[in-house]
Design a protein around this motif. Structure first.
Motif, mmCIF file in Angstrom:
data_model
loop_
_atom_site.group_PDB
_atom_site.id
_atom_site.type_symbol
_atom_site.label_atom_id
_atom_site.label_comp_id
_atom_site.label_asym_id
_atom_site.label_seq_id
_atom_site.Cartn_x
_atom_site.Cartn_y
_atom_site.Cartn_z
ATOM 1 N N ASN A 82 -1.701 -39.620 -2.315
ATOM 2 C CA ASN A 82 -2.500 -38.323 -2.697
ATOM 3 C C ASN A 82 -3.420 -39.067 -3.948
ATOM 4 O OD1 ASN A 82 -3.417 -36.007 -3.474
ATOM 5 N ND2 ASN A 82 -1.727 -34.804 -3.095
ATOM 6 N N PRO A 83 -4.805 -38.977 -3.712
ATOM 7 C CA PRO A 83 -5.530 -39.222 -4.649
ATOM 8 C C PRO A 83 -5.811 -38.263 -5.854
ATOM 9 C CG PRO A 83 -6.917 -38.194 -3.066
ATOM 10 C CD PRO A 83 -5.438 -38.223 -2.540
ATOM 11 N N VAL A 84 -4.971 -37.156 -5.825
ATOM 12 C CA VAL A 84 -5.193 -36.274 -7.093
ATOM 13 C C VAL A 84 -4.161 -36.583 -8.184
ATOM 14 C CG1 VAL A 84 -4.827 -33.783 -7.643
ATOM 15 C CG2 VAL A 84 -5.529 -34.488 -5.422
ATOM 16 N N GLU A 85 -4.873 -36.440 -9.347
ATOM 17 C CA GLU A 85 -4.238 -37.120 -10.575
ATOM 18 C C GLU A 85 -3.093 -36.253 -11.240
ATOM 19 O OE1 GLU A 85 -4.458 -39.950 -11.483
ATOM 20 O OE2 GLU A 85 -5.637 -40.705 -9.876
ATOM 21 N N GLY A 86 -3.290 -34.746 -11.033
ATOM 22 C CA GLY A 86 -2.625 -33.969 -11.741
ATOM 23 C C GLY A 86 -1.436 -33.713 -11.060
ATOM 24 N N ALA A 87 -0.632 -32.562 -11.562
ATOM 25 C CA ALA A 87 0.700 -32.199 -10.839
ATOM 26 C C ALA A 87 0.635 -32.045 -9.684
ATOM 27 C CB ALA A 87 1.316 -30.996 -11.633
ATOM 28 N N GLU A 88 -0.519 -31.552 -8.938
ATOM 29 C CA GLU A 88 -0.716 -31.265 -7.502
ATOM 30 C C GLU A 88 -0.573 -32.647 -6.588
ATOM 31 O OE1 GLU A 88 -4.807 -31.191 -9.317
ATOM 32 O OE2 GLU A 88 -2.801 -30.940 -9.952
ATOM 33 N N VAL A 97 -5.957 -27.279 -2.467
ATOM 34 C CA VAL A 97 -7.352 -26.720 -2.485
ATOM 35 C C VAL A 97 -7.899 -26.636 -3.775
ATOM 36 C CG1 VAL A 97 -8.582 -24.404 -2.059
ATOM 37 C CG2 VAL A 97 -6.689 -25.335 -0.401
ATOM 38 N N SER A 98 -8.799 -27.414 -4.228
ATOM 39 C CA SER A 98 -9.218 -27.470 -5.774
ATOM 40 C C SER A 98 -10.241 -26.669 -6.111
ATOM 41 C CB SER A 98 -9.604 -28.992 -6.152
ATOM 42 O OG SER A 98 -10.562 -29.290 -4.943
ATOM 43 N N GLU A 99 -10.895 -25.959 -5.343
ATOM 44 C CA GLU A 99 -11.797 -24.789 -5.527
ATOM 45 C C GLU A 99 -11.695 -23.252 -5.215
ATOM 46 O OE1 GLU A 99 -15.429 -28.396 -5.454
ATOM 47 O OE2 GLU A 99 -15.368 -26.835 -3.758
ATOM 48 N N SER A 100 -12.193 -22.312 -5.560
ATOM 49 C CA SER A 100 -12.085 -21.076 -5.389
ATOM 50 C C SER A 100 -13.671 -20.500 -5.511
ATOM 51 C CB SER A 100 -11.248 -20.370 -6.148
ATOM 52 O OG SER A 100 -10.875 -19.206 -5.829
ATOM 53 N N ASP A 101 -13.636 -19.030 -5.651
ATOM 54 C CA ASP A 101 -14.790 -18.378 -5.734
ATOM 55 C C ASP A 101 -14.414 -16.978 -6.153
ATOM 56 O OD1 ASP A 101 -14.494 -16.657 -3.284
ATOM 57 O OD2 ASP A 101 -14.448 -18.329 -2.131
#
Length: 368
Positions: A82-88, A97-101
């Motif tokens: 997983n390339p994500v650096e945070g807890a996710e 899903v890193s974005e919303s609206d």
């Protein structure tokens, strides 16, 4: 007569017992001992008698299917990361899903049938006393806009009772807070990521000569990343910065240099400048501006003097649109001790910017 066991037979017997005990309790030691000279290595075929007898206790039968050469892999290593650096990062990448609206969705029916987020976003800080002007403003924005109202007076339900469109927009309420306080907390770049442009406007703007879609056509045509509509100085107070005044007969302008109030095109606010009153940001520019908003300040005085930092070429990518213009009614909503706080924040912000610039300069000089 006593029979003495031959030392050779004793040794062979002990070896056989040890071998069958090892077969009965196999231990996978191949990752530590794998070597080309050992019987379970690739130099020994598993089809040979020695390979089958020696390799069986050490071969992991669940390690997978045979490869093209007919030999089974001894160790499987997980390659998906997983390339994500945070807890996710603990999640499989496909579910992150890193974005919303700020688009409203139904509580019933299939999610696949919901309408998608709109192309643009209008954010207004409002009080119920200015509802007539806000109503006029909202009607200047097409169905291509999602709308969020930031209520600084705590009155939200009354809007639904008076305006049908209010039931279709997002409402956020916090008493006695400013537009930029709301923007810092509810317009994070990951929330506005779907929107090509973000309008962050005050409530007291006359919009008789403004339409959002034609405005954006001009913005795109001239490559503006940060912009605002021109201000009609014949109606309403004189502008604080004359670069924001509408120029008759012009579609848009990027500088006021050479005029009565500005002599140097390279100085703010003579060019590369719009006010905090009615700015319009591209998605990329807003991402930068959001990070510049100070979390402990609420008035954002001095922020507009630094918008130029959020584009590559301020003299070309920041401009005032004259063909679509506004009237600033200048309705006072903040009084008393607020003015002193505004100035204190402005001076503190200038100090922080200056200190940050010096830190960058010192870091650059050290590297050089």
């Amino acid at each position: 007569m006593k029979m003495k066991a031959s030392p050779v037979l004793t040794t062979l017997f002990a070896g056989a017992v040890g071998f069958f005990i090892g077969v009965s309790f196999p231990v996978d030691i191949t990752p530590k001992l794998q070597c080309g000279i050992l019987p379970w290595s690739s130099s020994f075929s598993r089809n040979t008698m020695l390979g089958r007898l020696w390799g069986a206790p050490f071969r992991n039968s669940s390690s997978g299917t045979p490869n093209a050469t007919g030999s089974e892999p001894l160790v499987e290593v997980a390659t998906a990361r997983n390339p994500v650096e945070g807890a996710e990062r603990r999640l499989p990448p496909g579910i992150v899903v890193s974005e919303s609206d700020l688009h409203l969705r139904r509580l019933w029916g299939s999610p696949k049938q919901d309408s998608p987020a709109r192309k643009y976003l209008l954010a207004l800080a409002v009080g119920y006393g200015e509802r007539a002007n806000v109503n006029a403003t909202v009607h200047k924005f097409s169905d291509n806009f999602d709308i969020v109202l930031f209520h600084y007076d705590g009155r939200t339900t009354e809007w639904d009772q008076e305006f049908e469109w209010s039931k279709k927009v997002t409402h956020v309420s916090a008493r006695k807070q400013t537009k930029w306080w709301f923007a810092k907390r509810f317009l994070h770049p990951s929330i506005v990521a779907p929107y090509d442009y973000v309008f962050v406007w005050d409530e007291d703007l006359g919009v008789d000569n403004f339409a959002a879609e034609p405005y954006l056509d001009i913005v795109r045509r001239h490559g503006l990343e940060i912009s605002q509509p021109g201000l009609d100085v014949t109606k309403g107070p004189a502008p604080t910065y004359y670069i924001t005044a509408r120029k008759n007969g012009s579609e848009m302008h990027k500088t006021d240099a050479g005029g009565e109030h500005c002599s140097d095109v390279g100085k703010r606010p003579c060019s590369g400048f719009v006010e905090v009153m009615a700015p319009v940001f591209s998605r990329d520019a807003w991402r930068c501006v959001w990070h510049m908003i100070q979390n402990d300040f609420v008035h954002a005085w001095g922020l507009d003097s630094n918008f130029w930092r959020c584009v590559d070429d301020p003299e070309e990518q920041i401009g005032v649109v004259d063909a679509q213009y506004l009237v600033h009614h200048a309705v006072p909503t903040l009084e008393g001790q607020v003015k002193a706080c505004q100035y204190e924040e402005m001076f503190a912000f200038r100090s922080r910017v200056s200190r940050a610039d010096k830190e960058v300069a010192n870091g650059t000089s050290i590297q050089n």
